[in-house]
Scaffold this active site. Structure first.
Site, PDB file in Angstrom:
ATOM      1  N   GLU A 224       0.823  -1.211   0.000  1.00 18.93           N
ATOM      2  CA  GLU A 224       0.000   0.000   0.000  1.00 18.93           C
ATOM      3  C   GLU A 224       0.858   1.261   0.000  1.00 18.93           C
ATOM      4  O   GLU A 224       0.535   2.235  -0.676  1.00 18.93           O
ATOM      5  CB  GLU A 224      -0.968  -0.001   1.180  1.00 18.93           C
TER       6      GLU A 224
ATOM      7  N   GLU B  49       0.341   3.853  -2.962  1.00 15.32           N
ATOM      8  CA  GLU B  49      -0.314   5.130  -2.665  1.00 15.32           C
ATOM      9  C   GLU B  49       0.622   6.314  -2.571  1.00 15.32           C
ATOM     10  O   GLU B  49       0.203   7.439  -2.817  1.00 15.32           O
ATOM     11  CB  GLU B  49      -1.130   5.015  -1.368  1.00 15.32           C
TER      12      GLU B  49
ATOM     13  N   ASP C 108     -19.375  -1.422  15.096  1.00 17.47           N
ATOM     14  CA  ASP C 108     -20.247  -1.052  13.979  1.00 17.47           C
ATOM     15  C   ASP C 108     -19.493  -0.712  12.698  1.00 17.47           C
ATOM     16  O   ASP C 108     -20.044  -0.135  11.774  1.00 17.47           O
ATOM     17  CB  ASP C 108     -21.166   0.110  14.366  1.00 17.47           C
TER      18      ASP C 108
ATOM     19  N   GLU D 119      -3.143  13.383  -3.432  1.00 17.72           N
ATOM     20  CA  GLU D 119      -1.859  14.058  -3.213  1.00 17.72           C
ATOM     21  C   GLU D 119      -1.077  13.280  -2.167  1.00 17.72           C
ATOM     22  O   GLU D 119      -1.655  12.516  -1.407  1.00 17.72           O
ATOM     23  CB  GLU D 119      -2.048  15.479  -2.663  1.00 17.72           C
TER      24      GLU D 119
END
Length: 173
Positions: A85, A89, A107, A132
């Site tokens: 990642e 990214e 939840d 960005e």
């Protein structure tokens, strides 16, 4: 009654009391559709003595600064997912320095495993779902308001970001 169908035999699923909870179960073959949180790996990266954050392009928290993170894919470990990642990214190769924290909430359908890391190669470049990428000195991490609209996931993820970036929010670290 559930609108989903059994992945094993195609029968419409129904809710049944199993293990003290209501769970989807197939009345024909007995298959239980377990609902488990999806694991997400997060990298709190130091690059040239600065914190690396991406501006999230997509929900949850689109438009917020956050550490690079994403789902763990089948066939990879959580540490491998964190490194992938970071590369996808923000363009950086990283080494993991230790566990920062494990985050879950009843939840929310994800579980985040966050690692402290430092860059070992590459250069900061926004990619994948990052609008960005930016570097922030200690005491210069942007203040971001808690989301007033959105889902439980948005509010929870905002708290996770506050927690993992806390050491960077004060000058000198």
């Amino acid at each position: 009654m559930s609108a989903r169908h059994c992945s094993q035999c195609g029968t419409r699923m129904a809710y049944a009391g199993i293990g003290g909870r209501q769970r989807e179960q197939c009345p024909a073959c007995g298959f239980i559709a377990w609902r488990n949180p999806a694991p997400v790996g997060m990298a709190v990266i130091e690059h040239e003595r600065q914190l690396v954050l991406i501006l999230r392009r997509d929900p949850p928290l689109a438009g917020y600064w956050a550490p690079p993170a994403g789902y763990v894919e089948s066939g990879e470990s959580v540490p491998e997912a964190v490194q992938r990642e970071a590369r996808e990214e923000c363009g950086l190769e990283i080494a993991l320095d230790g566990l920062s924290g494990v985050y879950s909430q009843a939840d929310v359908d994800v579980l985040i495993v966050a690692y402290r890391a430092h860059s070992t190669g590459g250069r900061p470049l926004a990619g994948d779902d990052a609008a960005e990428v930016a570097l922030f000195d200690h005491g210069r991490v942007p203040l971001q308001p808690s989301p007033t609209a959105g889902s439980a996931t948005d509010r929870w993820l905002h708290q996770v970001i506050l927690d993992v970036t806390a050491p960077w929010r004060t000058a000198g670290g």
